[in-house]
Design a protein around this motif. Structure first.
Motif, PDB file in Angstrom:
ATOM      1  N   THR A  24       0.841  -1.205   0.000  1.00  0.00           N
ATOM      2  CA  THR A  24       0.000   0.000   0.000  1.00  0.00           C
ATOM      3  C   THR A  24       0.873   1.250   0.000  1.00  0.00           C
ATOM      4  O   THR A  24       0.666   2.184  -0.782  1.00  0.00           O
ATOM      5  CB  THR A  24      -0.889   0.017   1.263  1.00  0.00           C
ATOM      6  N   LEU A  25       1.862   1.228   0.878  1.00  0.00           N
ATOM      7  CA  LEU A  25       2.744   2.389   0.983  1.00  0.00           C
ATOM      8  C   LEU A  25       3.487   2.612  -0.330  1.00  0.00           C
ATOM      9  O   LEU A  25       3.642   3.749  -0.791  1.00  0.00           O
ATOM     10  CB  LEU A  25       3.732   2.172   2.143  1.00  0.00           C
ATOM     11  N   LYS A  26       3.901   1.508  -0.943  1.00  0.00           N
ATOM     12  CA  LYS A  26       4.651   1.604  -2.201  1.00  0.00           C
ATOM     13  C   LYS A  26       3.782   2.226  -3.295  1.00  0.00           C
ATOM     14  O   LYS A  26       4.231   3.113  -4.029  1.00  0.00           O
ATOM     15  CB  LYS A  26       5.127   0.209  -2.615  1.00  0.00           C
ATOM     16  N   THR A  27       2.537   1.767  -3.381  1.00  0.00           N
ATOM     17  CA  THR A  27       1.612   2.318  -4.374  1.00  0.00           C
ATOM     18  C   THR A  27       1.506   3.830  -4.235  1.00  0.00           C
ATOM     19  O   THR A  27       1.548   4.574  -5.221  1.00  0.00           O
ATOM     20  CB  THR A  27       0.201   1.705  -4.174  1.00  0.00           C
ATOM     21  N   GLY A  71      11.332  14.683  13.202  1.00  0.00           N
ATOM     22  CA  GLY A  71      11.049  14.273  11.837  1.00  0.00           C
ATOM     23  C   GLY A  71      12.325  13.771  11.196  1.00  0.00           C
ATOM     24  O   GLY A  71      13.425  14.230  11.533  1.00  0.00           O
ATOM     25  N   ILE A  72      12.174  12.809  10.276  1.00  0.00           N
ATOM     26  CA  ILE A  72      13.303  12.307   9.486  1.00  0.00           C
ATOM     27  C   ILE A  72      12.900  12.494   8.033  1.00  0.00           C
ATOM     28  O   ILE A  72      11.841  12.011   7.607  1.00  0.00           O
ATOM     29  CB  ILE A  72      13.556  10.799   9.730  1.00  0.00           C
ATOM     30  N   MET A  73      13.722  13.201   7.297  1.00  0.00           N
ATOM     31  CA  MET A  73      13.338  13.517   5.907  1.00  0.00           C
ATOM     32  C   MET A  73      14.557  13.867   5.084  1.00  0.00           C
ATOM     33  O   MET A  73      15.669  13.984   5.614  1.00  0.00           O
ATOM     34  CB  MET A  73      12.341  14.682   5.911  1.00  0.00           C
ATOM     35  N   LEU A 100      15.761   6.164   1.049  1.00  0.00           N
ATOM     36  CA  LEU A 100      16.819   6.077   0.035  1.00  0.00           C
ATOM     37  C   LEU A 100      16.223   6.156  -1.363  1.00  0.00           C
ATOM     38  O   LEU A 100      16.769   6.788  -2.260  1.00  0.00           O
ATOM     39  CB  LEU A 100      17.567   4.749   0.174  1.00  0.00           C
ATOM     40  N   ASN A 101      15.089   5.486  -1.543  1.00  0.00           N
ATOM     41  CA  ASN A 101      14.445   5.462  -2.863  1.00  0.00           C
ATOM     42  C   ASN A 101      13.326   6.483  -3.014  1.00  0.00           C
ATOM     43  O   ASN A 101      12.908   6.791  -4.115  1.00  0.00           O
ATOM     44  CB  ASN A 101      13.854   4.077  -3.132  1.00  0.00           C
ATOM     45  N   TYR A 102      12.814   6.950  -1.878  1.00  0.00           N
ATOM     46  CA  TYR A 102      11.658   7.844  -1.932  1.00  0.00           C
ATOM     47  C   TYR A 102      11.917   9.136  -1.151  1.00  0.00           C
ATOM     48  O   TYR A 102      11.648   9.214   0.051  1.00  0.00           O
ATOM     49  CB  TYR A 102      10.426   7.142  -1.351  1.00  0.00           C
ATOM     50  N   PRO A 103      12.437  10.164  -1.818  1.00  0.00           N
ATOM     51  CA  PRO A 103      12.643  11.442  -1.136  1.00  0.00           C
ATOM     52  C   PRO A 103      11.320  12.100  -0.734  1.00  0.00           C
ATOM     53  O   PRO A 103      11.326  13.065   0.037  1.00  0.00           O
ATOM     54  CB  PRO A 103      13.393  12.293  -2.175  1.00  0.00           C
ATOM     55  N   ASN A 104      10.206  11.574  -1.248  1.00  0.00           N
ATOM     56  CA  ASN A 104       8.888  12.127  -0.892  1.00  0.00           C
ATOM     57  C   ASN A 104       8.333  11.514   0.397  1.00  0.00           C
ATOM     58  O   ASN A 104       7.220  11.817   0.802  1.00  0.00           O
ATOM     59  CB  ASN A 104       7.879  11.936  -2.042  1.00  0.00           C
ATOM     60  N   GLU A 133      14.431   3.223   5.891  1.00  0.00           N
ATOM     61  CA  GLU A 133      15.345   2.971   4.756  1.00  0.00           C
ATOM     62  C   GLU A 133      14.689   3.267   3.408  1.00  0.00           C
ATOM     63  O   GLU A 133      15.389   3.440   2.419  1.00  0.00           O
ATOM     64  CB  GLU A 133      15.855   1.525   4.702  1.00  0.00           C
ATOM     65  N   TRP A 134      13.376   3.296   3.401  1.00  0.00           N
ATOM     66  CA  TRP A 134      12.679   3.601   2.151  1.00  0.00           C
ATOM     67  C   TRP A 134      13.039   4.996   1.635  1.00  0.00           C
ATOM     68  O   TRP A 134      12.862   5.298   0.467  1.00  0.00           O
ATOM     69  CB  TRP A 134      11.166   3.532   2.345  1.00  0.00           C
TER      70      TRP A 134
END
Ligand SMILES: *Cc1c(COP(=O)(O)O)cnc(C)c1O
Length: 353
Positions: free
Chosen positions: A169-172, A224-226, A199-203, A196-197
């Protein structure tokens, strides 16, 4: 008129007011309505707070706080920002990324503060209601046009249902390129993070809190971590002195004593799983499996408001919800084993009444 939105947020009832109402001592209230750490904050925190001095302003760059948080989270200093509770991080993210009228997707029943903060910022909340089992409805997510919203807020584990968001769901949602604020307030209890996501998803923006496992709800500290550039922008708009010296000192003492918190965590998780097991044994109670430090349940037969009131009259403070389209539920925080024993006894007698 801005007043209308100020009614939305119903914070947990204060034990002080309840004790007054019942005419009993505040100390005898069993407080299970705000998912706090039942063991209180650490003795080393109390000691450190007594010794620190408070006449100067705190460090507006949050340098030391971020060093400690960086050690704890294993993520780079540049990706971090501390807030006066995760609540403030959520508000700042909305203010930074959105303009009045923008649409934000949420998945009710969820943390009521989201609607509050969206209202305050003149944003429009768009809902995809959860299923009957209170899980995110994947079919609806898949057919939803995510380009029509500017932010998606998901808590994992979700408050109040206690479930984790599914990876698919999160990936979608992330693949659609929309900003996602993933609220991991209960991360320590679930031990699952999507850090760790990033790394691939700056959003993907993550927020967490020191109010739950760390037992520092009264000092107001979250983070927050961003992506570093977002963190930098957030630093520019935050109130300069949003973290008190007391919160900073408490963080340092807590992280130095992390092993004690981890022992408490083991006990809380054990107590939660035992409570869940016992709830499933009470006929006519439907309980939701939780990865956090609370359990949502409902009686399928009795009036849940009456059960809540019965518990209240025994000095047990839980959380009553009446969700639009979903109905009435009670959420109980996982306290000490002794508190849960009393809670279970009183709930059983409420059911037999
Ligand atoms: C408790 C909670 C928070 C906020 O905690 P703060 O005390 O503001 O740090 C955020 N999100 C969820 C889902 C919570 O339950």
């Amino acid at each position: 008129m801005k007043n209308k939105i100020l009614n939305i947020y119903q914070a947990a009832e204060s034990p002080f007011l309840l004790a007054k109402r019942l005419g009993i001592n505040e100390a005898s209230i069993i407080k299970l309505n705000a998912n706090e750490n039942p063991y209180g904050c650490l003795p080393s925190v109390q000691k450190r707070l007594a010794k620190a001095s408070y006449h100067q302003y705190p460090d507006h760059t949050q340098r030391k706080i971020k060093e400690y948080l960086s050690g704890y989270t294993n993520c780079a200093l540049e990706k971090l920002i501390a807030g006066s509770g995760a609540d403030e991080i959520i508000d700042l993210v909305c203010r930074l990324l959105l303009k009045p009228g923008d649409r934000v997707l949420i998945f009710p029943p969820c943390f009521p503060y989201y609607e509050h903060v969206l209202g305050l910022n003149n944003l429009t909340s768009v809902s995809i209601n959860r299923t009957n089992q209170l899980l995110i409805d994947d079919e609806q997510v898949n057919s939803f046009d995510l380009s029509k919203v500017s932010l998606v807020i998901i808590a994992s584990p979700n408050n109040p249902s206690g479930d984790l968001v599914k990876s698919s769901t999160l990936k979608t949602i992330l693949d659609a390129g929309v900003y996602v604020l993933l609220d991991e307030a209960y991360y320590e209890f679930s031990k699952v993070s999507c850090q760790e996501w990033q790394l691939n998803y700056p959003n993907l923006i993550i927020c967490r809190t020191l109010s739950k496992m760390f037992g520092l709800a009264g000092l107001r500290l979250g983070y927050g971590i961003m992506e570093p550039n977002l963190a930098k922008q957030l630093h520019k708009i935050k109130p300069p002195y949003n973290i008190t010296i007391a919160a900073e000192e408490a963080l340092i003492a807590s992280i130095d004593d992390l092993s004690i918190l981890q022992q408490q965590l083991v006990k809380i998780i054990k107590t939660r799983d035992l409570l869940f097991h016992k709830l499933t044994k009470i006929p006519e109670i439907k309980a939701f499996k939780s990865e956090a430090n609370f359990i949502l349940f409902k009686s399928l037969k009795k009036n849940n408001q009456e059960i809540y009131n019965f518990l209240l009259s025994k000095g047990i403070l839980t959380r009553f919800y009446d969700f639009p389209k979903f109905g009435a539920y009670i959420r109980v925080s996982v306290g000490t084993a002794e508190q849960m024993e009393i809670f279970h006894q009183e709930l059983s007698s409420a059911m037999n009444n």
